[in-house]
Design an enzyme around this catalytic site. Structure first.
Site, PDB file in Angstrom:
ATOM      1  N   THR A 161      29.205  18.173   8.126  1.00 18.82           N
ATOM      2  CA  THR A 161      29.153  19.656   7.873  1.00 18.82           C
ATOM      3  C   THR A 161      30.341  20.679   8.107  1.00 18.82           C
ATOM      4  O   THR A 161      31.017  20.552   7.072  1.00 18.82           O
ATOM      5  CB  THR A 161      27.885  20.279   9.004  1.00 18.82           C
ATOM      6  N   LYS A 187      29.276  12.175  12.214  1.00 18.39           N
ATOM      7  CA  LYS A 187      29.714  13.640  12.094  1.00 18.39           C
ATOM      8  C   LYS A 187      29.505  14.172  13.219  1.00 18.39           C
ATOM      9  O   LYS A 187      28.689  14.013  13.924  1.00 18.39           O
ATOM     10  CB  LYS A 187      28.666  14.006  10.847  1.00 18.39           C
ATOM     11  N   THR A 198      24.962  18.311  17.732  1.00 15.87           N
ATOM     12  CA  THR A 198      24.887  18.199  16.335  1.00 15.87           C
ATOM     13  C   THR A 198      25.667  17.055  15.939  1.00 15.87           C
ATOM     14  O   THR A 198      26.794  17.074  15.408  1.00 15.87           O
ATOM     15  CB  THR A 198      24.987  19.250  15.636  1.00 15.87           C
ATOM     16  N   GLU A 284      34.747  22.186  16.134  1.00 16.01           N
ATOM     17  CA  GLU A 284      34.935  23.299  15.382  1.00 16.01           C
ATOM     18  C   GLU A 284      36.381  23.936  16.120  1.00 16.01           C
ATOM     19  O   GLU A 284      36.133  24.404  17.044  1.00 16.01           O
ATOM     20  CB  GLU A 284      33.773  24.228  15.351  1.00 16.01           C
ATOM     21  N   ASN A 406      32.107  30.411  13.651  1.00 15.27           N
ATOM     22  CA  ASN A 406      30.689  30.580  13.984  1.00 15.27           C
ATOM     23  C   ASN A 406      30.209  31.960  14.081  1.00 15.27           C
ATOM     24  O   ASN A 406      29.379  31.974  14.425  1.00 15.27           O
ATOM     25  CB  ASN A 406      30.863  29.829  15.667  1.00 15.27           C
ATOM     26  N   THR A 411      25.792  33.130   7.330  1.00  6.52           N
ATOM     27  CA  THR A 411      25.782  33.977   6.229  1.00  6.52           C
ATOM     28  C   THR A 411      27.153  33.826   5.221  1.00  6.52           C
ATOM     29  O   THR A 411      28.053  33.239   5.615  1.00  6.52           O
ATOM     30  CB  THR A 411      26.037  35.623   7.045  1.00  6.52           C
TER      31      THR A 411
END
Lengths: 411, 411
Positions: A161, A187, A198, A284, A406, A411
């Site tokens: 992702t 991942k 995740t 991230e 994040n 969006t």
């Protein structure tokens, strides 16, 4: 490290370009079916023959639909022959329709490969609360047959992702004089925290392993690897680790009474630990891997809780990001871990630089410490002097980039 | 809210310019003694007469020296007459020398005011692991007598660290027909998490309250206010809430059998809740207050855990920062709270906008949701449908600014 563990490690050969298809009898691939804009978004792993299988799953009470379907598959015979995984949409919080979609994905996939339906596992990762675009997924599945073996690298890519790199590894060693391989892909990136995040990991091996032993080994190893990483403290709805063992290496069936059982477990452990660390390093917005090694705790469980407390601290993570040797935040995180310890016995070091002895700071070169914290991998050592408990946890720094990603993921 | 609680609230008068010196018999002040570069760094509150006192303290095992000394003071007679607090250095992880320094600070302060030594409390906030500059502090203390009543605003300012605003409040109501006031001041900002954070709160009242009742009320109220806020999940070594009740309002002694006991408790609760919310709103890098209201949990304890899980989620916090109605992260945080709940009964709303019904998303206007999330205060409602348990937690968004502040706090 124990000496016998070291001796085993020496017998294990690391393949830098290894992957889930390194073990005999596996193929893998990935394609773009249109869930994501351009990125590959549908990947699969296939074994020539049904393989013993085991899985561990998220502890989140909102368990996503594909996890339910995969657990059903494995429950039937403890076997899997193929795994399909899409990225982009997690198929979580999608109610009955989501469950029907996961079943449909499994049915089409098993039909396309011509395998028993309950030999197929399904996995999804991505946005929560949206339904899978089943037309796109079914169209993608219908192309698998032609591209069946287009490569593990495409599989590794299709399951990502916000990850910045593919994560694949394989190792080889001998059991009963036979070459055994274990490969893995993973991942991670966000929503990563001890007790499954995740994160998806798929491990393949050609070892011949008994079903019960495989299941127990995976559980034990997950607790020391995937459950010891954190990126942001959030545990996702979709996390899953699956292992398949197809027996093509032709060794005698492995179980705890096999003389080389520990060798296999060590191998599986190495693959899981490497994947876990790669997930943490690629968190991230992360710029580095942070490792927290706790020794001298009253027991291993306390050491685990303490190492997780330190690795999860936003203040420790921002300090590492700023290359600031702020040991006060480390000692604070040790102190609020809720574990029994003697504050006056705590020693802390950043790499080889001692910063706290017996609970009190020692003078150190700020410049050396800064230079160390600027490295790619930072190890924080905490020796508690209370017993033999030890544990290691992995995570990453907390950066502006994490906030940027994040604050605008959906969006 | 219960109707009798509402009726009590109507009888409570909020003083927008109230502070710790609003209750009769209290003076306060602050000065610059040189720990910080320019900012005021030494503050005090003084009562004309010894007051009943109670405190709650950090749960961090590395409890700072001043907390030990303050607990000793209160333990002797359950009374305090004055509190001194410095900012800049926390006097935590400072060993025997740190403890001696805290005692010396208490001794000089009580001598300067001419009060019994055990009527004085000491508090510190700031960097961990550095010794207090006792010469500067003693020089500062020797000036207190001349500046004794230079103002609560200077006190509020002197106790701040990275906070952006002073936090003061007072309320008034009647008990036994007598005017009773409760005032409060607080500092917060970083290392803030349920179970006391780097937060200091000092509450004064002229009510006449029995020592045991005061102590129990403070503990109960802290669990619903200060222990329900989080900025970054880190629980500091120095947190403390102190309350002094000097009896100057001349009411009959308050305890649970006094007919207006609940009125006093409600008043104390309001002051603590307002201070807690101000701390959350002024969290490091925060641009808004986030409130999470959980209802319908199996019990209050479960509701507390769930609301804390949501308010502590970095992913929820960054989504709010980006005004992204990412309800998937809210449901995920509910799901990993470890509490018993039925996923299919969960309803979630952002303000008045429902986003999840019975565990599944409902369609809503993204624009309306975005506009709501851009407001100063954001309330996330989660109704679980499992029972009567309810709780509210407060926190803030997670911003680039948080990372900037904390990647460079110490150096």
């Amino acid at each position: 490290m124990e000496s016998n563990q070291l001796a085993m490690k020496e017998k294990i050969h690391m393949l830098t370009d290894g992957n889930v298809t390194t073990p005999k009898g596996y193929t893998a691939g990935g394609l773009h079916c249109g869930i994501r804009k351009r990125k590959l978004d549908l990947g699969w792993v296939y074994s020539d023959v049904p393989a013993q299988a085991a899985g561990v799953y998220t502890t989140n009470i909102f368990q996503a639909a594909p996890l339910k379907v995969t657990q059903e598959s494995i429950a039937k015979e403890q076997k899997l022959q193929a795994i399909i995984c899409n990225s982009g949409i997690a198929n979580a919080c999608t109610g009955d329709q989501g469950l029907q979609d996961a079943y449909e994905m499994r049915r089409h996939f098993s039909e396309a490969l011509g395998i028993e339906e309950h030999y197929a596992a399904v996995a999804s990762t991505g946005l929560i609360g949206e339904l899978l675009p089943m037309e796109k997924i079914n169209a993608g599945i219908s192309q698998i047959h032609d591209q069946e073996n287009n490569g593990a690298s495409r599989f590794e890519s299709a399951i990502l992702t916000t990850d910045t790199k593919e994560k694949g590894i394989a190792i080889q060693f001998e059991i009963d004089g036979k070459l055994v391989s274990i490969g893995g892909a993973a991942k991670g990136s966000g929503m990563i925290h001890p007790n499954m995040a995740t994160m998806l990991s798929f491990v393949t091996t050609d070892a011949n392993v008994s079903d019960q032993a495989l299941s127990q080994a995976l559980k034990d190893i997950t607790n020391k690897s995937f459950n010891m990483i954190t990126v942001d403290g959030d545990t996702s709805t979709n996390d899953m680790v699956l292992v398949m063992a197809n027996g093509k290496a032709d060794n005698d069936e492995l179980n705890p009474s096999h003389p080389e059982w520990n060798m296999f477990v060590e191998g599986l452990n190495i693959v899981c630990e490497i994947l876990a660390k790669e997930i943490a390093r690629d968190g991230e917005g992360a710029s580095k891997l942070v490792e927290v090694q706790v020794t001298g705790a009253v027991n291993d469980k306390a050491a685990q809780a303490i190492s997780k407390s330190v690795i999860s601290s936003n203040l420790v993570k921002t300090a590492v990001h700023g290359a600031d040797a702020n040991w006060g935040r480390i000692i604070t995180a040790i102190g609020y871990s809720g574990q029994q310890l003697d504050p006056d016995k705590v020693n802390i070091a950043l790499g080889s630089i001692p910063v706290v002895k017996n609970g009190i700071p020692v003078s150190f070169s700020e410049e050396d410490a800064k230079n160390y914290l600027l490295e790619d991998t930072v190890v924080i050592y905490a020796e508690l002097g209370d017993g033999d408990g030890k544990a290691t946890a992995w995570g990453c720094d907390l950066s502006y980039e994490y906030v940027r990603i994040n604050a605008s993921y959906r969006t």
